[in-house]
Design a protein around this motif. Structure first.
Motif, mmCIF file in Angstrom:
data_model
loop_
_atom_site.group_PDB
_atom_site.id
_atom_site.type_symbol
_atom_site.label_atom_id
_atom_site.label_comp_id
_atom_site.label_asym_id
_atom_site.label_seq_id
_atom_site.Cartn_x
_atom_site.Cartn_y
_atom_site.Cartn_z
ATOM 1 N N HIS A 96 31.527 22.646 6.403
ATOM 2 C CA HIS A 96 31.188 22.208 7.743
ATOM 3 C C HIS A 96 32.242 21.229 8.248
ATOM 4 N N ILE A 97 32.382 21.154 9.567
ATOM 5 C CA ILE A 97 33.429 20.345 10.161
ATOM 6 C C ILE A 97 33.261 18.864 9.827
ATOM 7 N N TRP A 98 32.014 18.412 9.672
ATOM 8 C CA TRP A 98 31.782 16.993 9.382
ATOM 9 C C TRP A 98 32.026 16.635 7.915
ATOM 10 N N GLN A 99 32.409 17.615 7.111
ATOM 11 C CA GLN A 99 32.711 17.340 5.707
ATOM 12 C C GLN A 99 34.207 17.178 5.443
ATOM 13 N N TYR A 100 35.004 17.171 6.514
ATOM 14 C CA TYR A 100 36.452 17.091 6.364
ATOM 15 C C TYR A 100 36.935 15.660 6.533
ATOM 16 N N ASP A 101 37.929 15.315 5.711
ATOM 17 C CA ASP A 101 38.743 14.138 6.007
ATOM 18 C C ASP A 101 40.108 14.639 6.495
ATOM 19 N N ALA A 102 40.989 13.736 6.850
ATOM 20 C CA ALA A 102 42.268 14.127 7.449
ATOM 21 C C ALA A 102 43.102 14.978 6.492
ATOM 22 N N ASP A 103 43.107 14.601 5.199
ATOM 23 C CA ASP A 103 43.915 15.339 4.227
ATOM 24 C C ASP A 103 43.360 16.746 4.013
ATOM 25 N N LEU A 104 42.038 16.887 3.898
ATOM 26 C CA LEU A 104 41.433 18.196 3.670
ATOM 27 C C LEU A 104 41.619 19.094 4.888
ATOM 28 N N ASN A 105 41.574 18.525 6.082
ATOM 29 C CA ASN A 105 41.782 19.322 7.292
ATOM 30 C C ASN A 105 43.194 19.907 7.322
ATOM 31 N N SER A 106 44.172 19.101 6.934
ATOM 32 C CA SER A 106 45.559 19.567 6.920
ATOM 33 C C SER A 106 45.753 20.662 5.875
#
Length: 399
Positions: A96-106
Motif C-alpha cells: 500500500h502507498i502508506w507503507q512506503y518510505d522515500a528509499d523504498l519508493n525509489s
C-alpha cells in the motif's frame, strides 16, 4: 502551457513518504506476484520441452525453424522476467502507498522500469513465434502471408517503441525512480493506454488469423475444423489476459491513489500474459504428441478393436516398415503437372520440402492431402500400434 503539462508528468508520486515498510517482504499483493513468478516458469518450461521433444523425436526434424529458436529465446526472457519480478517484490511491489518510505519508493520504481523491458521482450517473442508458425502452415496463400507480415511488422514496431518509451521516458533517465530530480517525463497514462490498446488489438488479430484459413480446408470435416480452430486460436487466452491487465493498469493510473497495491495485480497478470502466450505458441505444435497419446489410450482401453480389420495407416513421425514404403507412395494423390513447378507459387518460393506438402486450389481453398511442417494438418485417421485384438490374433497364429 496546458498541452505541455498534459504530455509530460512525473513518473512516480511526489510527496513525503514517511510510512513504515513491513518487517518481512514480500507482503500484501507482492506475495501473489512472488508466487506466480515462481510457479509459471516451471509450467511454461514443460510445454516448451514438449514442443522440442515433438520436433526432435516424433517429427524427426533435421533442423529447427526460426520460430523454434524464438520460442527458446522467449523462454529465457520469461524466466528472467519472472526472476526480476520476484526480486521486485522484495523492493516494495504490491504494498500500500502508506507503507512506503522515500528509499523504498525509489527502489520500487527502479525495479518497475527494469521488469517492464523484459515484459515487452516476452510479448514480442511469443507474438512473433505464433505469426511465423502461421506462415509456415499457410504461407502458400499470398494474401494470408502478407497479412501475417503486416501483423508482424506492427507488433515489432509498437513493442520497440514501447521499450524506447519505457527506457527514455524521463529526462534525465534517473528521474523515473527519483522523482525529486529536476526534469520531465512523458505522460505515463497516455503511453499505457496507447500501448495497451495496440497489445490487445495485436493479440486479437493473431488469434483470428488462423481461423480464416482453417475453414477453407477441403478435406477436414466440420468437427476436425473446430478442433484445429481450438488448437491454433488458443491465443484468445492471451488476449483475455491482456484485456484484464490493461483494464486494471488504467484503473491503477487514473482511478486510485494506492497505485503500488493495484500495480501488484497488474504485474501478476503481466507474468501470466507472456507465459500463457508462450504456452499457446507451443500447444499448437504438439499435434503429433496428442495423436500418439490418443492412439495409445484407444489401444489400452480397447476402443480400436472394432477397427482391427482395417488396414493400419501411419503418421508422419512413425518410421514406416520397408514393405509399406512403396504402398504409401502409391496412395498419395497426384498433383497436376507443373502445379508447383520448382516450388514457386506466384512470387512466393515455398520452403524446401513444403512445396510437395501443401497445395492451393483456385487461390481460395486449401486441402491437406499431404503432411505439413508440424503435422497439424495431417487429419487422416491412423493407428501407430496394433490393437489388442490384432496382437492376440498374431500370437494365436504364431502358436
Amino acid at each position: 502551457m496546458p498541452y505541455h503539462s498534459s504530455v509530460f508528468e512525473r513518473a512516480s508520486p511526489l510527496g513525503t513518504f514517511n510510512g513504515t515498510p513491513p518487517d518481512h517482504l514480500p507482503a500484501e499483493n507482492g506475495l501473489h506476484v512472488w508466487r506466480v513468478a515462481v510457479v509459471m516458469p516451471f509450467i511454461t518450461f514443460i510445454f516448451v520441452a514438449l514442443r522440442f521433444y515433438t520436433r526432435t523425436y516424433l517429427l524427426r526434424a533435421k533442423k529447427y525453424t526460426i520460430d523454434d529458436y524464438i520460442v527458446a529465446l522467449t523462454m529465457l526472457v520469461c524466466i528472467a522476467h519472472s526472476v526480476l519480478m520476484a526480486i521486485a517484490t522484495y523492493n516494495g511491489m504490491g504494498l500500500h502507498i502508506w507503507q512506503y518510505d522515500a528509499d523504498l519508493n525509489s527502489r520500487y520504481y527502479l525495479w518497475v522500469g527494469i521488469t517492464s523491458e523484459f515484459y515487452v521482450l516476452g510479448l514480442c517473442g511469443f507474438k512473433s513465434a505464433l505469426i511465423l508458425m502461421y506462415i509456415q502452415l499457410f504461407g502458400v496463400y499470398d494474401r494470408f502471408r502478407w497479412t501475417c507480415y503486416g501483423t508482424l511488422f506492427f507488433c515489432v514496431s509498437y513493442l520497440f517503441c514501447n521499450m524506447m518509451t519505457e527506457f527514455f521516458g524521463c529526462h534525465p533517465i534517473k528521474k523515473k525512480w527519483e522523482p525529486g530530480l529536476p526534469g520531465e517525463c512523458i505522460n505515463s497514462t497516455a503511453a499505457a493506454t496507447f500501448y495497451g490498446a495496440c497489445n490487445m488489438a495485436s493479440d486479437l488479430i493473431i488469434a483470428i488469423l488462423p481461423l480464416t484459413m482453417i475453414w477453407k480446408l477441403q478435406v477436414a470435416t466440420r468437427r476436425q475444423k473446430i478442433g484445429l480452430s481450438l488448437v491454433l486460436s488458443c491465443g484468445f487466452i492471451a488476449w483475455a489476459v491482456a484485456v484484464a491487465r490493461w483494464g486494471i493498469a488504467i484503473f491503477n493510473l487514473v482511478g486510485t491513489a494506492d497505485r503500488p497495491w493495484w500495480a501488484g495485480v497488474s504485474f501478476t497478470l503481466s507474468i501470466l500474459e507472456i507465459h500463457t502466450g508462450l504456452i499457446c505458441a507451443c500447444v499448437a505444435t504438439l499435434g503429433p504428441l496428442w495423436k500418439m497419446a490418443y492412439a495409445r489410450v484407444k489401444d489400452w482401453t480397447g476402443w480400436s478393436s472394432q477397427r482391427s480389420t482395417k488396414v493400419a495407416t501411419w503418421p508422419s513421425f512413425v518410421r514406416k516398415p520397408a514393405d509399406t514404403q512403396s504402398s504409401d507412395e502409391t496412395k498419395k494423390p497426384s498433383r497436376p503437372s507443373g502445379y508447383w513447378g520448382n516450388g514457386d507459387t506466384g512470387s512466393y518460393k515455398a520452403p524446401a520440402g513444403r512445396a510437395n506438402r501443401m497445395s492451393s486450389l483456385h487461390d481460395t481453398t486449401l486441402n491437406t492431402n499431404c503432411e505439413d511442417e508440424y503435422s497439424l494438418l495431417d487429419i487422416s485417421d491412423w493407428r501407430p500400434t496394433a490393437s489388442r485384438e490384432d496382437r492376440s490374433q498374431r500370437s494365436a497364429e504364431n502358436v
